[in-house]
Design a protein around this motif. Structure first.
Motif, short mmCIF file in Angstrom:
data_model
loop_
_atom_site.label_atom_id
_atom_site.label_comp_id
_atom_site.label_asym_id
_atom_site.label_seq_id
_atom_site.Cartn_x
_atom_site.Cartn_y
_atom_site.Cartn_z
N MET A 48 -30.82 7.32 24.37
CA MET A 48 -30.20 8.52 23.95
C MET A 48 -31.17 9.51 24.14
SD MET A 48 -28.29 9.80 20.52
CE MET A 48 -28.16 11.43 20.01
N ARG A 49 -31.02 10.64 24.96
CA ARG A 49 -31.94 12.06 24.95
C ARG A 49 -32.20 12.57 23.77
NH1 ARG A 49 -30.17 16.72 28.06
NH2 ARG A 49 -31.98 17.98 27.79
N GLU A 50 -33.48 12.82 23.57
CA GLU A 50 -34.03 13.67 22.54
C GLU A 50 -33.53 14.97 22.66
OE1 GLU A 50 -37.81 15.81 22.41
OE2 GLU A 50 -38.25 13.77 21.41
N ARG A 51 -32.91 15.53 21.34
CA ARG A 51 -32.52 16.77 21.36
C ARG A 51 -33.32 17.83 20.96
NH1 ARG A 51 -27.05 15.17 17.99
NH2 ARG A 51 -27.27 17.45 17.61
N ILE A 52 -33.38 18.83 21.27
CA ILE A 52 -34.37 19.89 21.51
C ILE A 52 -33.88 21.17 20.73
CG2 ILE A 52 -35.81 21.40 22.84
CD1 ILE A 52 -36.67 18.41 23.13
N CYS A 53 -34.78 22.16 20.07
CA CYS A 53 -34.46 22.96 19.30
C CYS A 53 -33.59 23.95 20.12
CB CYS A 53 -35.55 23.54 18.51
SG CYS A 53 -35.47 24.99 17.31
N SER A 54 -32.71 24.50 19.32
CA SER A 54 -31.80 25.63 19.99
C SER A 54 -32.55 26.96 20.17
CB SER A 54 -30.41 25.95 19.67
OG SER A 54 -29.66 24.57 19.52
N GLU A 101 -38.65 18.86 18.71
CA GLU A 101 -37.46 17.81 18.60
C GLU A 101 -36.66 18.67 17.59
OE1 GLU A 101 -36.43 13.41 17.41
OE2 GLU A 101 -38.37 13.98 17.68
N ALA A 102 -35.27 18.58 17.59
CA ALA A 102 -34.30 18.92 16.73
C ALA A 102 -34.17 17.84 15.67
CB ALA A 102 -32.93 19.41 17.33
N VAL A 103 -34.13 18.47 14.51
CA VAL A 103 -33.88 17.55 13.24
C VAL A 103 -32.55 17.77 12.31
CG1 VAL A 103 -36.58 16.86 13.17
CG2 VAL A 103 -35.58 18.71 11.81
N ALA A 104 -32.05 19.15 12.63
CA ALA A 104 -31.17 19.70 11.56
C ALA A 104 -29.94 20.31 12.57
CB ALA A 104 -31.64 20.65 10.84
N THR A 105 -28.82 20.46 12.10
CA THR A 105 -27.79 21.24 12.77
C THR A 105 -27.17 22.37 11.93
OG1 THR A 105 -27.04 19.36 14.25
CG2 THR A 105 -25.45 21.11 14.07
N LEU A 106 -27.10 23.55 12.34
CA LEU A 106 -26.68 24.73 11.87
C LEU A 106 -25.35 25.01 12.38
CD1 LEU A 106 -27.24 27.21 10.10
CD2 LEU A 106 -28.18 28.31 12.05
N THR A 107 -24.24 25.40 11.42
CA THR A 107 -23.17 26.20 11.74
C THR A 107 -22.78 26.98 10.84
OG1 THR A 107 -21.90 24.01 10.11
CG2 THR A 107 -22.25 23.49 12.41
N PHE A 108 -21.88 27.94 11.23
CA PHE A 108 -21.31 29.01 10.61
C PHE A 108 -19.98 28.99 10.41
CE2 PHE A 108 -24.91 30.27 13.45
CZ PHE A 108 -25.80 30.91 12.44
N ASP A 109 -19.70 29.76 8.92
CA ASP A 109 -18.30 30.12 8.68
C ASP A 109 -18.27 31.71 8.66
OD1 ASP A 109 -15.85 30.62 7.58
OD2 ASP A 109 -16.05 29.64 5.66
N LEU A 112 -28.71 16.33 11.61
CA LEU A 112 -28.20 16.39 13.17
C LEU A 112 -26.81 15.89 13.37
CD1 LEU A 112 -29.88 17.67 15.37
CD2 LEU A 112 -30.48 15.25 15.84
N GLY A 113 -26.01 16.74 13.70
CA GLY A 113 -24.68 16.57 13.90
C GLY A 113 -24.59 15.56 15.36
N LEU A 114 -23.27 15.26 15.63
CA LEU A 114 -23.19 14.43 16.71
C LEU A 114 -23.40 15.01 17.99
CD1 LEU A 114 -19.68 13.07 15.69
CD2 LEU A 114 -21.96 11.97 15.46
N GLY A 115 -23.48 16.38 18.26
CA GLY A 115 -24.14 17.06 19.40
C GLY A 115 -22.86 17.57 20.23
N ASN A 116 -21.62 17.35 19.91
CA ASN A 116 -20.61 17.92 20.77
C ASN A 116 -19.85 18.99 20.54
OD1 ASN A 116 -19.34 16.69 18.82
ND2 ASN A 116 -17.95 15.13 19.54
N ASP A 117 -20.29 19.88 19.33
CA ASP A 117 -19.82 21.11 19.00
C ASP A 117 -20.62 22.08 19.43
OD1 ASP A 117 -19.00 23.11 17.70
OD2 ASP A 117 -19.14 22.30 15.68
N PRO A 118 -19.83 23.15 20.52
CA PRO A 118 -20.49 24.10 21.31
C PRO A 118 -20.68 25.12 20.26
CG PRO A 118 -17.94 24.04 21.92
CD PRO A 118 -18.52 22.52 20.84
N HIS A 119 -20.39 25.22 19.06
CA HIS A 119 -20.64 26.25 18.15
C HIS A 119 -21.78 25.99 17.19
CE1 HIS A 119 -17.15 28.49 19.62
NE2 HIS A 119 -16.54 27.06 19.54
N ALA A 120 -22.15 24.72 17.34
CA ALA A 120 -23.14 24.37 16.36
C ALA A 120 -24.73 24.47 17.03
CB ALA A 120 -23.30 22.75 15.94
#
Length: 69
Positions: free
Chosen positions: A1-7, A14-22, A33-41
């Motif tokens: 699996m490829r390392e995920r980088i900070c947005s 390296e990313a360690v958390a996922t941020l989402t908004f309501d 860290l979320g699954l990585g398939n949410d374009p809004h995260a």
């Protein structure tokens, strides 16, 4: 699996958390860290997760692992 980088722009940590908004509820959620398939995260490194700020009047819901120190 490829390392995920900070947005954040120009951050290559390296990313360690996922941020989402309501937007309707004026809430931001910071969790593991979320699954990585949410374009809004947004994936964040530890530094940017720790520095997270939201607009006045918003609430931040933080997973225990990302509670302020």
């Amino acid at each position: 699996m490829r390392e995920r980088i900070c947005s954040k722009v120009s951050c290559d940590r390296e990313a360690v958390a996922t941020l989402t908004f309501d937007y309707e509820g004026r809430q931001a959620a910071l969790g593991p860290l979320g699954l990585g398939n949410d374009p809004h995260a947004h994936d964040l490194c530890a530094l940017h997760a720790d520095r997270l700020q939201v607009p006045q009047g918003w609430t931040v819901l933080r997973h225990a692992a990302f509670a302020p120190r």
